[in-house]
Design a protein around this motif. Structure first.
Motif, PDB file in Angstrom:
ATOM      1  N   UNK A 126       0.835  -1.203   0.000  1.00  0.00           N
ATOM      2  CA  UNK A 126       0.000   0.000   0.000  1.00  0.00           C
ATOM      3  C   UNK A 126       0.871   1.254   0.000  1.00  0.00           C
ATOM      4  N   UNK A 127       1.934   1.255   0.806  1.00  0.00           N
ATOM      5  CA  UNK A 127       2.833   2.404   0.854  1.00  0.00           C
ATOM      6  C   UNK A 127       3.510   2.602  -0.502  1.00  0.00           C
ATOM      7  N   UNK A 128       3.941   1.512  -1.121  1.00  0.00           N
ATOM      8  CA  UNK A 128       4.574   1.611  -2.444  1.00  0.00           C
ATOM      9  C   UNK A 128       3.605   2.233  -3.438  1.00  0.00           C
ATOM     10  N   UNK A 129       2.380   1.751  -3.473  1.00  0.00           N
ATOM     11  CA  UNK A 129       1.418   2.168  -4.494  1.00  0.00           C
ATOM     12  C   UNK A 129       0.799   3.536  -4.240  1.00  0.00           C
ATOM     13  N   UNK A 130       0.648   3.910  -2.971  1.00  0.00           N
ATOM     14  CA  UNK A 130      -0.068   5.148  -2.681  1.00  0.00           C
ATOM     15  C   UNK A 130       0.759   6.177  -1.927  1.00  0.00           C
ATOM     16  N   UNK A 131       1.835   5.737  -1.277  1.00  0.00           N
ATOM     17  CA  UNK A 131       2.612   6.636  -0.423  1.00  0.00           C
ATOM     18  C   UNK A 131       1.936   6.871   0.914  1.00  0.00           C
ATOM     19  N   UNK A 132       0.851   6.157   1.172  1.00  0.00           N
ATOM     20  CA  UNK A 132       0.095   6.329   2.414  1.00  0.00           C
ATOM     21  C   UNK A 132       0.230   5.078   3.280  1.00  0.00           C
ATOM     22  N   UNK A 133      -0.055   5.250   4.568  1.00  0.00           N
ATOM     23  CA  UNK A 133       0.022   4.130   5.495  1.00  0.00           C
ATOM     24  C   UNK A 133       1.450   3.897   5.938  1.00  0.00           C
ATOM     25  N   UNK A 134       1.638   2.898   6.791  1.00  0.00           N
ATOM     26  CA  UNK A 134       2.993   2.631   7.273  1.00  0.00           C
ATOM     27  C   UNK A 134       3.877   2.073   6.164  1.00  0.00           C
ATOM     28  N   UNK A 135       5.136   2.445   6.199  1.00  0.00           N
ATOM     29  CA  UNK A 135       6.089   1.954   5.198  1.00  0.00           C
ATOM     30  C   UNK A 135       6.412   0.483   5.437  1.00  0.00           C
ATOM     31  N   UNK A 136       6.570   0.107   6.701  1.00  0.00           N
ATOM     32  CA  UNK A 136       6.948  -1.263   7.042  1.00  0.00           C
ATOM     33  C   UNK A 136       5.767  -1.998   7.655  1.00  0.00           C
ATOM     34  N   UNK A 137       5.722  -3.301   7.421  1.00  0.00           N
ATOM     35  CA  UNK A 137       4.680  -4.136   8.009  1.00  0.00           C
ATOM     36  C   UNK A 137       5.205  -4.949   9.187  1.00  0.00           C
ATOM     37  N   UNK A 138       6.390  -4.633   9.639  1.00  0.00           N
ATOM     38  CA  UNK A 138       7.008  -5.382  10.723  1.00  0.00           C
ATOM     39  C   UNK A 138       6.156  -5.326  11.974  1.00  0.00           C
ATOM     40  N   UNK A 139       5.840  -6.484  12.493  1.00  0.00           N
ATOM     41  CA  UNK A 139       5.069  -6.549  13.731  1.00  0.00           C
ATOM     42  C   UNK A 139       6.006  -6.361  14.915  1.00  0.00           C
TER      43      UNK A 139
END
Length: 126
Positions: A66-79
């Motif tokens: 999502x971050x790649x495609x939109x620039x929005x949301x968290x960059x990392x998905x690391x829990x």
């Protein structure tokens, strides 16, 4: 061959991909993905990002598609425990992440494309 994801803000997406991969040139990007430089050029010319690139960034760098495609949301998905109210929530996320690691790249790519299409439909059609 995984489906390609068309995107209107292609230059922004390419900048985020380069940033996430830690590269500055098309040659370096091709090396990161293990593809020919001409494949990067082809993607630029078509204005489409192959879904396999998103999967690679997710698996190798833990980067949110999502971050790649939109620039929005968290960059990392690391829990991490700090993002969850309880250790149980953290453990659930870890279990989900483990389950995802056993899914094929093709299945992940198909699911990502499906979710992106649904999300874009909601944005466009309310």
């Amino acid at each position: 061959m995984p489906q390609a994801v068309p995107e209107p803000d292609f230059s922004g997406i390419m900048k985020r991909i380069s940033t996430a991969a830690g590269v500055h040139t098309q040659t370096d990007l091709a090396n990161f993905f293990g593809i020919r430089r001409s494949s990067v050029s082809d993607a630029r010319r078509r204005g489409k990002i192959p879904a396999s690139w998103l999967i690679t960034l997710l698996r190798v760098k833990n980067i949110s598609p999502e971050w790649i495609l939109t620039g929005m949301g968290p960059r990392f998905l690391l829990a991490s425990p700090g993002r969850y109210d309880t250790e149980e929530e953290f453990a659930e996320r870890q279990a989900e992440d483990e389950a995802l690691s056993n899914v094929s790249s093709r299945a992940l790519a198909d699911e990502l494309v499906r979710r992106i299409v649904l999300a874009q439909g909601k944005i466009l059609f309310g």
